[in-house]
Structure formats: C-alpha cells, structure tokens
Design an enzyme around this catalytic site. Structure first.
Site, PDB file in Angstrom:
ATOM      1  N   SER A 245     -21.346  20.146 -12.225  1.00  0.00           N
ATOM      2  CA  SER A 245     -21.796  20.373 -13.595  1.00  0.00           C
ATOM      3  C   SER A 245     -20.600  20.409 -14.527  1.00  0.00           C
ATOM      4  O   SER A 245     -19.453  20.538 -14.106  1.00  0.00           O
ATOM      5  CB  SER A 245     -22.554  21.701 -13.698  1.00  0.00           C
ATOM      6  N   LYS A 246     -20.884  20.321 -15.823  1.00  0.00           N
ATOM      7  CA  LYS A 246     -19.822  20.336 -16.830  1.00  0.00           C
ATOM      8  C   LYS A 246     -19.081  21.666 -16.848  1.00  0.00           C
ATOM      9  O   LYS A 246     -17.950  21.742 -17.304  1.00  0.00           O
ATOM     10  CB  LYS A 246     -20.411  20.052 -18.212  1.00  0.00           C
TER      11      LYS A 246
END
Length: 473
Positions: free
Chosen positions: A245-246
């Site tokens: 994920s970011k």
C-alpha cells in the site's frame, strides 16, 4: 514447454490511475514469457470505466511502458473502440437464453437475502429474474444483464500453471452481471471477448483474479471459444505482510522514475519478486528472457524491500555512462538541474556524476549530493569539526593553501603526491590534513576523494572554499 511462436499474452491495465508497481510486474512477467517462447506480447487498454478512465492516465501508462521497454508487439487495443461488438454478443447470449435481464434493485436483492437468513455481504444473487417473469411487470424499470450460470454442472476445474488444479463448486457462483444498467459491459465479459479476439493463449495475472476465472471459463464455453491457460501470480506484499500500500511504499511507477530508479534496475528487481533462478540476483535483460519460465514462479507473496531495490539500482547506476545519467536526471528527476549548477561546465558535471554515483543509490540522491556540493558550505558539520579539527588544523590548512597556490598540475595523482610530500615534511599523518580539507570543501567529513574533488572543482573554487574555512576557524 518448447519454443512456440504461437504463444500470445497480454497486459491489460485500466487507465484509472498511474501504473502501479504490481501491475508493472504483471506486464514484465507476460513480456518475459512471450520473449522466452518467441511469442507475442500485447497491450490492451481496459477503459470501459468511463467515469474514472482519463487520457492523462492512459498517456502516462504508455509513456512508462516505453520508458521501461515493454511496448506492445501489435497495435494497442482499446475496449471503448469495441462497444459495438460487445453489444452484439450480449444480445446473442440473451437470444440463446444464456443471459437474462435483471430488474431487481439492490434494495430488493438485499431484502430477499435477509428474509432468507443470509448475510448480504456474502450472499450472491438468487437468480430471481432468471425465468423472465419479473421483467414482464417491470419492463420500464432500469435493468442489468446477467449471465446464467449452467446449474446442470456441479463444479468447474481448471489447471493453474502456478498453483495446480483449482476446483470451484458451481453453487458458489451467482449469475453475475455482464452489462450495467447504462448498457456498458463489465470486466468479466469484455475480458473474455477481447482475449478470444486477440487469440490469447496464456492469461498471466495476479492471484486476486482467481475468483473471476471460473466465471470467465463459463463465458468462453458459452461462445464456443478456446479457453486459454491461466497462471495466477502471487501478490507483492508490504513489509507488514499485507498487500503493498501507499502507506508502506510508493506504489506508482511514475514516482520511482521521478526518484531516479533506472529501467533495467526496476526490471531486475521486479523479476525477482516471486520468480527465481537459483541464487542469482543480478540479470541482464537477455538473461531474464533466457531463464524465465512459469515453473520458477512461486505461490507465496513476495515482500517489497526498498533497501534491496536501492542496492540493485546503485549497482546499475555505476554501470551507466555519466552522459546517460545526466540525460536521465534532466528528463525525469530535476529538469532545472543545469540551472541549479550553472557555473559548472559539462566536464565538471560529468566528473562529479562519476564521483558521486559510486556512493549514491538513486539519481535523486545523486542530484541532492551535487546540488549540496555546488553550494559552498555556509556552516560545517559540528561532529566532523569536533572530531577532526585540532589546534594545528588552521596552520596545516594555511600551509596547504600556499602549496596549492604554487601548484600548476591539478591532476589527481599530482595533487595526491604534493599533499603527501607536505605531510611527510611536516611529520603529520595524511588524515590530519585530508579530513580538514574535506570539511572545507564540502562542509562534512564524508565525501568522495578530496583530490578528485579539487581536480574537478578547480583551483579558484577550491582555494576560495579552503580560505573561507580557515577564516571561519
């Protein structure tokens, strides 16, 4: 599997965002598979989501694929150009009784599920409109079109080239939507039509698509299309073990390019996420093509390790010419780089790139180091000063400046020889002079070789920095 130029694979991204690092690995594995078997690698733009698909994202996608060298062997297919064919084929399924119009609202479906004691979050559609009676009374209502799962078949089995045999009970599948209420076809429908039209032989994609595969196989069979072979790759995981994920790492390939990661380094690193060839870590692109097979793709997710990516990128940077690195910096990392170091000539820039690429791992780090060097030190690292500056440092530096002012040969070896002779004459160790010189030139005790720096910066600049430090002392 032998060399087979009939192999046809595809990479089919949606232009609803910037290309994700996981999607790039999917493209890479397809490309390597095609190249290994002398086959064909194709790109298809899955742009049926009209609200979220944009030209900006599509242009960025093609730009990245060209930058990294994974371009389509045939003209790119756009799904929005094929709506007419999709509509005809949906009508064909309706006429054959293999699909039906569903007039149920989401509220009606949920109410029936609750009445049956089912959890709407997990329960599938109950085929309420399958017999057509609902539509007779509600023909003016909006409707979707659903594919009718053949209920005379108890289960469907397919062989996954990575995971082996996978069997799904037909009872676990609901009659899924193939056309939305606005008439646009859905993913599971168009992907089958397009893969058949493009004569795709192998569908290599992420494991998150496993649940779609049985539905798609039923569609292949409904049209009488040849079913391709499937291979579902493990996902790329973040350090926590969850899907990348970011929050854990940058996920956009555009970001990695902007930070100064090289195409071949990114390719090398991504190839090793889920695939291996013995213990080898670094590959040429040709080696990847020669060695790549689906047999060596693992089933478990791979942890994205930015430190390892940095290490790989650093190795590649040191192998690339200074001219090319300079061009990459200006093109992708800092378009104003030359303005920021405008007093340096090309020879100086290339020389300093050569020096600093040995000690940095991305072009962004390299640029930051060079810009920091370009700006004369306004202050000096406190720890470095405490460690290396003594009562005799000022006198040693002053004597060094006098020698440097008399010196005419600014070759690295000549500067080294001159400095060592001075230290010998003064009976001091080289490090007692070298570290203060380093601090004077860069503001820190950590830098490339001082003689290389003096040689590239030149006599005037080097002397001014040395004198400024002496004055500061």
């Amino acid at each position: 599997m032998n060399k087979n130029n009939n192999v046809r694979v595809r990479f089919a991204p949606s232009p609803t965002g910037y290309l994700h690092i996981g999607n790039l690995r999917t493209a890479l594995f397809n490309w390597l598979f095609a190249r290994h078997y002398d086959g064909t690698f194709l790109v298809r733009l899955e742009d049926t989501d009209r609200e979220r698909s944009t030209k900006e994202y599509a242009d960025s996608l093609f730009d990245i694929l060209e930058w990294i060298g994974l371009t389509s062997d045939e003209p790119v297919i756009k799904q929005t150009d094929r709506f007419g064919e999709y509509k005809q084929l949906i009508e064909q399924l309706l006429e054959q009784g293999k699909a039906y119009r569903c007039f149920c609202s989401s509220e009606e479906i949920e109410a029936r599920q609750k009445a049956a004691g089912l959890d709407p979050a997990y329960a599938g559609y109950d085929s309420f409109c399958a017999n057509g009676t609902h539509g007779k009374n509600d023909s003016s209502k909006p409707y979707v079109i659903r594919f009718k799962i053949p209920r005379n078949i108890e289960e469907i089995t397919f062989n996954d080239l990575i995971r082996g045999q996978i069997t799904v009970k037909t009872a676990e599948l609901d009659d899924f939507v193939i056309a939305r209420s606005d008439g646009t076809p859905t993913y599971n429908f168009v992907v089958v039509i397009d893969d058949a039209a493009m004569r795709i032989t192998h569908v290599i994609r992420g494991e998150d698509h496993i649940s779609n595969t049985p539905k798609q196989i039923f569609l292949y069979q409904a049209f009488g299309y040849k079913v391709p072979q499937f291979a579902h790759m493990p996902l790329i995981l973040g350090p926590s073990g969850a899907r990348l994920s970011k929050r854990e790492a940058a996920t956009s390939v555009v970001d990695y390019r902007g930070e100064g990661y090289l195409p071949d380094a990114l390719i090398n690193y991504l190839a090793r996420l889920g695939w291996s060839h013995g213990d080898q870590e670094i590959f040429t692109r040709q080696e990847l093509i020669d060695y790549f097979t689906i047999d060596n793709v693992g089933k478990k997710g791979s942890i994205f390790d930015k430190e390892k990516l940095d290490w790989v990128n650093g190795l590649y940077m040191r192998q690339v010419g200074n001219d090319k690195l300079h061009k990459l910096i200006v093109a992708y990392v800092d378009k104003d780089f030359e303005k920021k170091v405008n007093e340096w000539n090309e020879k100086q820039i290339f020389g300093l790139i050569d020096l600093y690429k040995q000690r940095t791992q991305t072009l962004r780090e390299l640029v930051d180091e060079l810009i920091s060097l370009y700006k004369r030190p306004e202050e000096y690292n406190n720890e470095a000063v405490k460690k290396w500056i003594t009562d005799e440092s000022k006198e040693l530096l002053t004597l060094f400046v006098k020698e440097l002012e008399k010196h005419t040969d600014f070759d690295v070896d000549a500067l080294s020889s001159m400095t060592k002779s001075l230290c010998k004459r003064l009976s001091v160790k080289l490090v007692k002079l070298a570290q203060p010189i380093r601090i004077a030139l860069t503001g820190s005790s950590a830098s490339p070789g001082i003689f290389e720096l003096i040689s590239i910066l030149g006599e005037k600049e080097s002397l001014e920095r040395l004198k400024a430090f002496i004055a500061w002392l």
